[in-house]
Design a protein around this motif. Sequence first.
Motif, PDB file in Angstrom:
ATOM      1  N   ALA A  40       0.827  -1.208   0.000  1.00 20.85           N
ATOM      2  CA  ALA A  40       0.000   0.000   0.000  1.00 20.85           C
ATOM      3  C   ALA A  40       0.862   1.260   0.000  1.00 20.85           C
ATOM      4  O   ALA A  40       0.562   2.231  -0.703  1.00 20.85           O
ATOM      5  CB  ALA A  40      -0.930  -0.014   1.213  1.00 20.85           C
ATOM      6  N   LEU A  41       1.946   1.251   0.774  1.00 21.13           N
ATOM      7  CA  LEU A  41       2.812   2.429   0.824  1.00 21.13           C
ATOM      8  C   LEU A  41       3.577   2.624  -0.481  1.00 21.13           C
ATOM      9  O   LEU A  41       3.805   3.763  -0.908  1.00 21.13           O
ATOM     10  CB  LEU A  41       3.793   2.295   1.989  1.00 21.13           C
ATOM     11  CG  LEU A  41       3.203   2.403   3.399  1.00 21.13           C
ATOM     12  CD1 LEU A  41       4.264   2.105   4.443  1.00 21.13           C
ATOM     13  CD2 LEU A  41       2.604   3.785   3.630  1.00 21.13           C
ATOM     14  N   SER A  42       3.988   1.535  -1.120  1.00 16.07           N
ATOM     15  CA  SER A  42       4.762   1.659  -2.359  1.00 16.07           C
ATOM     16  C   SER A  42       3.927   2.216  -3.507  1.00 16.07           C
ATOM     17  O   SER A  42       4.482   2.706  -4.493  1.00 16.07           O
ATOM     18  CB  SER A  42       5.345   0.301  -2.752  1.00 16.07           C
ATOM     19  OG  SER A  42       4.306  -0.627  -3.047  1.00 16.07           O
ATOM     20  N   ALA A  43       2.607   2.136  -3.396  1.00 20.01           N
ATOM     21  CA  ALA A  43       1.739   2.690  -4.440  1.00 20.01           C
ATOM     22  C   ALA A  43       1.442   4.167  -4.227  1.00 20.01           C
ATOM     23  O   ALA A  43       0.770   4.784  -5.062  1.00 20.01           O
ATOM     24  CB  ALA A  43       0.430   1.908  -4.496  1.00 20.01           C
ATOM     25  N   ARG A  52       8.868   3.705  -3.980  1.00 26.46           N
ATOM     26  CA  ARG A  52       7.708   3.574  -4.848  1.00 26.46           C
ATOM     27  C   ARG A  52       7.827   2.338  -5.732  1.00 26.46           C
ATOM     28  O   ARG A  52       8.924   1.921  -6.100  1.00 26.46           O
ATOM     29  CB  ARG A  52       7.553   4.819  -5.723  1.00 26.46           C
ATOM     30  CG  ARG A  52       7.329   6.099  -4.935  1.00 26.46           C
ATOM     31  CD  ARG A  52       7.252   7.294  -5.855  1.00 26.46           C
ATOM     32  NE  ARG A  52       7.223   8.550  -5.105  1.00 26.46           N
ATOM     33  CZ  ARG A  52       7.265   9.754  -5.661  1.00 26.46           C
ATOM     34  NH1 ARG A  52       7.340   9.863  -6.989  1.00 26.46           N
ATOM     35  NH2 ARG A  52       7.240  10.837  -4.908  1.00 26.46           N
ATOM     36  N   ALA A  53       6.670   1.783  -6.088  1.00 26.41           N
ATOM     37  CA  ALA A  53       6.648   0.615  -6.966  1.00 26.41           C
ATOM     38  C   ALA A  53       6.885   0.996  -8.419  1.00 26.41           C
ATOM     39  O   ALA A  53       7.016   0.118  -9.271  1.00 26.41           O
ATOM     40  CB  ALA A  53       5.309  -0.110  -6.832  1.00 26.41           C
ATOM     41  N   PHE A  54       6.949   2.282  -8.693  1.00 27.32           N
ATOM     42  CA  PHE A  54       7.176   2.755 -10.057  1.00 27.32           C
ATOM     43  C   PHE A  54       8.172   3.905 -10.011  1.00 27.32           C
ATOM     44  O   PHE A  54       8.307   4.591  -8.991  1.00 27.32           O
ATOM     45  CB  PHE A  54       5.864   3.232 -10.688  1.00 27.32           C
ATOM     46  CG  PHE A  54       5.168   4.296  -9.877  1.00 27.32           C
ATOM     47  CD1 PHE A  54       5.429   5.642 -10.075  1.00 27.32           C
ATOM     48  CD2 PHE A  54       4.258   3.935  -8.896  1.00 27.32           C
ATOM     49  CE1 PHE A  54       4.802   6.611  -9.315  1.00 27.32           C
ATOM     50  CE2 PHE A  54       3.623   4.906  -8.127  1.00 27.32           C
ATOM     51  CZ  PHE A  54       3.891   6.243  -8.336  1.00 27.32           C
ATOM     52  N   ALA A  55       8.888   4.091 -11.092  1.00 25.94           N
ATOM     53  CA  ALA A  55       9.844   5.187 -11.214  1.00 25.94           C
ATOM     54  C   ALA A  55       9.436   6.064 -12.387  1.00 25.94           C
ATOM     55  O   ALA A  55       8.982   5.564 -13.426  1.00 25.94           O
ATOM     56  CB  ALA A  55      11.259   4.655 -11.416  1.00 25.94           C
ATOM     57  N   GLU A  56       9.584   7.359 -12.202  1.00 30.03           N
ATOM     58  CA  GLU A  56       9.193   8.300 -13.247  1.00 30.03           C
ATOM     59  C   GLU A  56      10.265   8.383 -14.331  1.00 30.03           C
ATOM     60  O   GLU A  56      11.458   8.383 -14.038  1.00 30.03           O
ATOM     61  CB  GLU A  56       8.959   9.685 -12.647  1.00 30.03           C
ATOM     62  CG  GLU A  56       7.804   9.738 -11.655  1.00 30.03           C
ATOM     63  CD  GLU A  56       7.633  11.110 -11.056  1.00 30.03           C
ATOM     64  OE1 GLU A  56       8.568  11.934 -11.222  1.00 30.03           O
ATOM     65  OE2 GLU A  56       6.596  11.370 -10.429  1.00 30.03           O
ATOM     66  N   VAL A  57       9.825   8.439 -15.565  1.00 34.10           N
ATOM     67  CA  VAL A  57      10.717   8.623 -16.710  1.00 34.10           C
ATOM     68  C   VAL A  57      10.561  10.062 -17.180  1.00 34.10           C
ATOM     69  O   VAL A  57       9.461  10.486 -17.550  1.00 34.10           O
ATOM     70  CB  VAL A  57      10.380   7.639 -17.847  1.00 34.10           C
ATOM     71  CG1 VAL A  57      11.305   7.868 -19.034  1.00 34.10           C
ATOM     72  CG2 VAL A  57      10.475   6.203 -17.357  1.00 34.10           C
ATOM     73  N   ASN A  75      12.300  -2.213  -0.246  1.00 31.05           N
ATOM     74  CA  ASN A  75      12.731  -1.064   0.547  1.00 31.05           C
ATOM     75  C   ASN A  75      11.669  -0.666   1.563  1.00 31.05           C
ATOM     76  O   ASN A  75      11.990  -0.279   2.695  1.00 31.05           O
ATOM     77  CB  ASN A  75      13.047   0.117  -0.370  1.00 31.05           C
ATOM     78  CG  ASN A  75      14.322  -0.089  -1.163  1.00 31.05           C
ATOM     79  OD1 ASN A  75      15.142  -0.935  -0.823  1.00 31.05           O
ATOM     80  ND2 ASN A  75      14.487   0.675  -2.222  1.00 31.05           N
ATOM     81  N   CYS A  76      10.408  -0.751   1.178  1.00 32.58           N
ATOM     82  CA  CYS A  76       9.325  -0.451   2.118  1.00 32.58           C
ATOM     83  C   CYS A  76       9.309  -1.448   3.272  1.00 32.58           C
ATOM     84  O   CYS A  76       9.064  -1.074   4.427  1.00 32.58           O
ATOM     85  CB  CYS A  76       7.983  -0.463   1.394  1.00 32.58           C
ATOM     86  SG  CYS A  76       7.676   0.968   0.343  1.00 32.58           S
ATOM     87  N   ILE A  77       9.561  -2.711   2.977  1.00 30.80           N
ATOM     88  CA  ILE A  77       9.572  -3.734   4.032  1.00 30.80           C
ATOM     89  C   ILE A  77      10.690  -3.451   5.032  1.00 30.80           C
ATOM     90  O   ILE A  77      10.499  -3.543   6.252  1.00 30.80           O
ATOM     91  CB  ILE A  77       9.722  -5.133   3.406  1.00 30.80           C
ATOM     92  CG1 ILE A  77       8.474  -5.482   2.588  1.00 30.80           C
ATOM     93  CG2 ILE A  77       9.970  -6.184   4.472  1.00 30.80           C
ATOM     94  CD1 ILE A  77       8.568  -6.807   1.858  1.00 30.80           C
ATOM     95  N   VAL A  78      11.871  -3.089   4.530  1.00 29.92           N
ATOM     96  CA  VAL A  78      12.990  -2.773   5.427  1.00 29.92           C
ATOM     97  C   VAL A  78      12.670  -1.540   6.270  1.00 29.92           C
ATOM     98  O   VAL A  78      12.945  -1.503   7.478  1.00 29.92           O
ATOM     99  CB  VAL A  78      14.275  -2.567   4.610  1.00 29.92           C
ATOM    100  CG1 VAL A  78      15.410  -2.096   5.511  1.00 29.92           C
ATOM    101  CG2 VAL A  78      14.676  -3.854   3.907  1.00 29.92           C
TER     102      VAL A  78
END
Length: 305
Positions: A40-43, A52-57, A75-78
């Motif tokens: 949920a946080l990565s989204a 984030r689950a996505f990176a901006e181009v 990274n969110c889990i850590v």
Amino acid sequence: MSQTTTLASLQTSAVAKASDAPMSLLTGAGFEQIQRVAKALSASTLVPVQYRAFAEVKEYGKVVGHTPNGAGLPNCIVALNMAQRMGADPLMVMQNLYVIEGRPSWSSQFIIASINSCGRFSPLRFDLSEPGKAEEIEYSTTFWKDGKKVTEKRKAKIHHRTCTAWVIEKETGDRLDGPTVSMQMAIDEGWLTKNGSKWLTMPEVMLRYRAASLLGRLYAPELLMGLQTVEELNDYIEPRDTDIQGEATPVHVDDLRDREPEPPAVVDVEEEAEVPEGVNTETGEIVEPSAQQQGAGDDEGLNFE
């Protein structure tokens, strides 16, 4: 009247108990729970980009698309595990935890806030000396110009100052002073002349940040959890290996990039050791002296005159 229990209610209660398991990396239910929260946080777009689950181009400063970020969820889990161990808010930890050259580090503001809010000390204070004599230093800066890497010599004028962070321990009432940080230390350690260093543009802030970090590492290491500040990692990276004496030698980040391998060390051939008397050089056996040689040796030590 007794309340009837249906199969649906039992299944609902079982699911509720399983979902309420505490987050953990060591249990199956806890790991599933921490993954759900991390997903949920990565989204979210409120967390830093490394989570984030996505990176901006981007092209020319504009976002033109997105690409998957495989390291966002781990990274969110850590970060969630660290927040749980510290008893801190996960979003606060994620917003103040930076990853530089693959190593996590705290922001200096987070360390100061942790010391002030832990309840063991008084608010953090600084003893900043008055500006001393001015000194002109020469340093090198590297930047890109017309698609080429250019190194340029520049000069800057600095004023020597020192800063010491201190707190009052509430339990004993003693004043705890941290190590003194000075501009001369920044010059000797290479922090000031490093490419892109903030020591030239905001020395007073950097003096306070470094003094607070050293005090926290001495008197409250459990708050830092063994991590350095982002300013320290920007200045240098400590190696994982040690030298012959077992002491870590600081290595600058610029020295780690585009570095050619060093040639192997030349080992000098040791001189041939002297062979003690009574040893056979071919077999290595100890040869006992004959009776005649022993008698001659005894006679040499006697004086019949």
